[in-house]
Design a protein around this motif. Structure first.
Motif, PDB file in Angstrom:
ATOM      1  N   TRP A 158     -45.312  -0.259 -26.726  1.00  0.00           N
ATOM      2  CA  TRP A 158     -44.074  -0.969 -26.417  1.00  0.00           C
ATOM      3  C   TRP A 158     -42.943   0.023 -26.237  1.00  0.00           C
ATOM      4  CZ3 TRP A 158     -44.479  -6.458 -26.564  1.00  0.00           C
ATOM      5  CH2 TRP A 158     -45.680  -6.940 -27.096  1.00  0.00           C
ATOM      6  N   ASP A 159     -42.073  -0.273 -25.277  1.00  0.00           N
ATOM      7  CA  ASP A 159     -40.901   0.561 -25.012  1.00  0.00           C
ATOM      8  C   ASP A 159     -39.750   0.075 -25.890  1.00  0.00           C
ATOM      9  OD1 ASP A 159     -38.742   1.980 -24.065  1.00  0.00           O
ATOM     10  OD2 ASP A 159     -39.196   1.656 -21.951  1.00  0.00           O
ATOM     11  N   ILE A 160     -39.272   0.937 -26.806  1.00  0.00           N
ATOM     12  CA  ILE A 160     -38.159   0.573 -27.684  1.00  0.00           C
ATOM     13  C   ILE A 160     -36.969   1.506 -27.480  1.00  0.00           C
ATOM     14  CG2 ILE A 160     -39.597  -0.516 -29.447  1.00  0.00           C
ATOM     15  CD1 ILE A 160     -39.433   2.102 -31.053  1.00  0.00           C
ATOM     16  N   SER A 161     -36.919   2.169 -26.312  1.00  0.00           N
ATOM     17  CA  SER A 161     -35.796   3.060 -26.028  1.00  0.00           C
ATOM     18  C   SER A 161     -34.481   2.299 -25.983  1.00  0.00           C
ATOM     19  CB  SER A 161     -36.035   3.796 -24.703  1.00  0.00           C
ATOM     20  OG  SER A 161     -36.262   2.868 -23.644  1.00  0.00           O
ATOM     21  N   ASP A 162     -34.556   1.021 -25.573  1.00  0.00           N
ATOM     22  CA  ASP A 162     -33.400   0.130 -25.630  1.00  0.00           C
ATOM     23  C   ASP A 162     -33.700  -0.923 -26.691  1.00  0.00           C
ATOM     24  OD1 ASP A 162     -31.289  -1.578 -25.331  1.00  0.00           O
ATOM     25  OD2 ASP A 162     -31.620  -2.013 -23.209  1.00  0.00           O
ATOM     26  N   VAL A 163     -33.006  -0.847 -27.817  1.00  0.00           N
ATOM     27  CA  VAL A 163     -33.311  -1.741 -28.938  1.00  0.00           C
ATOM     28  C   VAL A 163     -33.011  -3.194 -28.617  1.00  0.00           C
ATOM     29  CG1 VAL A 163     -32.975   0.056 -30.673  1.00  0.00           C
ATOM     30  CG2 VAL A 163     -31.025  -1.345 -29.961  1.00  0.00           C
ATOM     31  N   ASN A 164     -32.251  -3.430 -27.544  1.00  0.00           N
ATOM     32  CA  ASN A 164     -31.917  -4.799 -27.161  1.00  0.00           C
ATOM     33  C   ASN A 164     -32.880  -5.384 -26.137  1.00  0.00           C
ATOM     34  OD1 ASN A 164     -29.491  -4.905 -28.756  1.00  0.00           O
ATOM     35  ND2 ASN A 164     -28.517  -3.580 -27.227  1.00  0.00           N
ATOM     36  N   ALA A 165     -33.881  -4.583 -25.733  1.00  0.00           N
ATOM     37  CA  ALA A 165     -34.830  -5.066 -24.715  1.00  0.00           C
ATOM     38  C   ALA A 165     -36.214  -4.494 -25.004  1.00  0.00           C
ATOM     39  CB  ALA A 165     -34.362  -4.670 -23.320  1.00  0.00           C
ATOM     40  N   LEU A 166     -36.959  -5.162 -25.859  1.00  0.00           N
ATOM     41  CA  LEU A 166     -38.325  -4.759 -26.190  1.00  0.00           C
ATOM     42  C   LEU A 166     -39.235  -5.029 -24.995  1.00  0.00           C
ATOM     43  CD1 LEU A 166     -40.395  -3.836 -28.371  1.00  0.00           C
ATOM     44  CD2 LEU A 166     -40.632  -6.253 -28.968  1.00  0.00           C
ATOM     45  N   LYS A 167     -39.959  -3.997 -24.535  1.00  0.00           N
ATOM     46  CA  LYS A 167     -40.792  -4.141 -23.337  1.00  0.00           C
ATOM     47  C   LYS A 167     -42.233  -3.725 -23.631  1.00  0.00           C
ATOM     48  CE  LYS A 167     -36.953  -3.118 -20.175  1.00  0.00           C
ATOM     49  NZ  LYS A 167     -36.460  -2.190 -19.121  1.00  0.00           N
ATOM     50  N   TYR A 168     -43.152  -4.593 -23.255  1.00  0.00           N
ATOM     51  CA  TYR A 168     -44.580  -4.278 -23.371  1.00  0.00           C
ATOM     52  C   TYR A 168     -44.965  -3.300 -22.265  1.00  0.00           C
ATOM     53  CZ  TYR A 168     -49.628  -4.886 -22.860  1.00  0.00           C
ATOM     54  OH  TYR A 168     -50.975  -4.676 -22.732  1.00  0.00           O
ATOM     55  N   ARG A 169     -45.726  -2.245 -22.628  1.00  0.00           N
ATOM     56  CA  ARG A 169     -46.096  -1.240 -21.646  1.00  0.00           C
ATOM     57  C   ARG A 169     -47.594  -1.230 -21.333  1.00  0.00           C
ATOM     58  NH1 ARG A 169     -43.307   4.569 -22.143  1.00  0.00           N
ATOM     59  NH2 ARG A 169     -44.695   4.731 -20.336  1.00  0.00           N
ATOM     60  N   GLU A 170     -48.423  -1.125 -22.348  1.00  0.00           N
ATOM     61  CA  GLU A 170     -49.850  -0.946 -22.081  1.00  0.00           C
ATOM     62  C   GLU A 170     -50.664  -1.271 -23.327  1.00  0.00           C
ATOM     63  OE1 GLU A 170     -52.626  -0.961 -19.986  1.00  0.00           O
ATOM     64  OE2 GLU A 170     -51.153   0.183 -18.800  1.00  0.00           O
ATOM     65  N   ARG A 171     -51.963  -1.467 -23.148  1.00  0.00           N
ATOM     66  CA  ARG A 171     -52.874  -1.608 -24.268  1.00  0.00           C
ATOM     67  C   ARG A 171     -53.998  -0.595 -24.117  1.00  0.00           C
ATOM     68  NH1 ARG A 171     -55.175  -7.580 -24.019  1.00  0.00           N
ATOM     69  NH2 ARG A 171     -53.002  -7.980 -23.493  1.00  0.00           N
ATOM     70  N   LEU A 172     -54.470  -0.058 -25.248  1.00  0.00           N
ATOM     71  CA  LEU A 172     -55.569   0.901 -25.266  1.00  0.00           C
ATOM     72  C   LEU A 172     -56.803   0.174 -25.788  1.00  0.00           C
ATOM     73  CD1 LEU A 172     -53.650   3.929 -26.838  1.00  0.00           C
ATOM     74  CD2 LEU A 172     -53.831   3.288 -24.419  1.00  0.00           C
TER      75      LEU A 172
END
Length: 297
Positions: free
Chosen positions: A171-185
């Motif tokens: 998950w991308d948490i670089s912006d704490v106001n916009a949690l974004k799913y990136r990938e699954r392993l």
């Protein structure tokens, strides 16, 4: 130590130097009635040492669950050194699986059996710029069936890795106001057991993440989402615990035959095997460990 307290132990002085009363309540023992007390189920210390977060819980399976998330702030003028900053009631609807601070100490991530993981953010008090407090931020859910468990954050605090059963989700948490799913392993077909540890590498291995399961270790390169290293113990053995040394990119892997294998992220096989004895301890009682640098700060 006393019930409901966290102990502070000095490795230099080889003795306890302080303790923190987390529950802050009286305990009355009744000889005729079994009392279900509130217990500290999880705690984490921020990398900067300024914050301690605790989860306390009471569940008698009769009444509603009782749960609190507390943040303690380091205070030189306080007698206990750490003083309560804020108490948040019912942070989750079910048992908390893991709790961890981000490496910049600006986020706390919690995962729970309720199927959610939450980001708690450090914010500045609008009335007093010198005071800070914690509040609930984003809520993450992979799907209705997946249970988030083990948590790990990249060194730059931009990527969050959370295990959901046999999967590792990014998950991308670089912006704490916009949690974004990136990938699954995805797990390997030879070992699709649940993940027991996740660790990001550092320095020249900062783009790598180590997955530890009961039967295998895998090192992923997140730049191209490929497995670059993989190791498994003999068929008769299981991995019971993995402790990661982020300064040297190595894992101390405890095996079921009372041996420790030391595994570097850039090696195909362990570089050393150490035997250890638990003495009078029963099998399986080693639950955690700590790696201490040879040079004390």
């Amino acid at each position: 130590g006393e019930y409901g307290h966290l102990q502070f132990y000095s490795l230099i002085l080889q003795k306890q130097i302080n303790q923190l009363d987390v529950l802050d309540r009286n305990f009355i023992a009744s000889p005729n009635e079994k009392i279900i007390h509130v217990e500290i189920s999880n705690f984490a210390v921020s990398p900067c040492g300024q914050w301690i977060a605790t989860i306390e819980m009471r569940d008698d399976n009769v009444t509603l669950i009782e749960m609190r998330l507390k943040f303690f702030e380091f205070n030189k003028s306080a007698k206990q050194k750490y003083s309560l900053n804020i108490c948040l009631h019912l942070p989750h609807k079910s048992k908390v699986n893991d709790i961890k601070f981000s490496n910049n100490s600006q986020l706390l991530i919690t995962s729970s059996m309720d199927g959610e993981f939450k980001l708690w953010t450090l914010v500045q008090n609008s009335d007093d710029s010198k005071r800070f407090f914690w509040t609930k931020g984003q809520i993450g859910v992979l799907n209705r069936c997946a249970i988030p468990n083990v948590i790990s954050c990249s060194l730059d605090s931009s990527i969050l890795a959370i295990s959901c059963d046999a999967l590792t989700t990014l998950w991308d948490i670089s912006d704490v106001n916009a949690l974004k799913y990136r990938e699954r392993l995805l797990p390997d077909q030879a070992d699709n057991s649940s993940i027991i540890a996740l660790n990001f590498g550092s320095q020249n291995k900062s783009s790598c993440i180590l997955e530890t399961r009961n039967r295998s270790l895998r090192v992923w390169d997140l730049l191209d989402l490929s497995v670059i290293k993989q190791w498994s113990p003999s068929k008769a053995l299981k991995i019971t615990l993995s402790i990661f040394d982020s300064l040297n990119n190595r894992a101390f892997v405890y095996l079921s035959d009372k041996k420790i294998s030391i595994f570097y992220l850039d090696h195909d096989v362990p570089v050393m095997n150490i035997s250890y004895s638990t003495g009078n301890l029963k099998k399986g009682q080693i639950l955690s460990g700590l790696i201490v640098s040879q040079k004390y700060p």
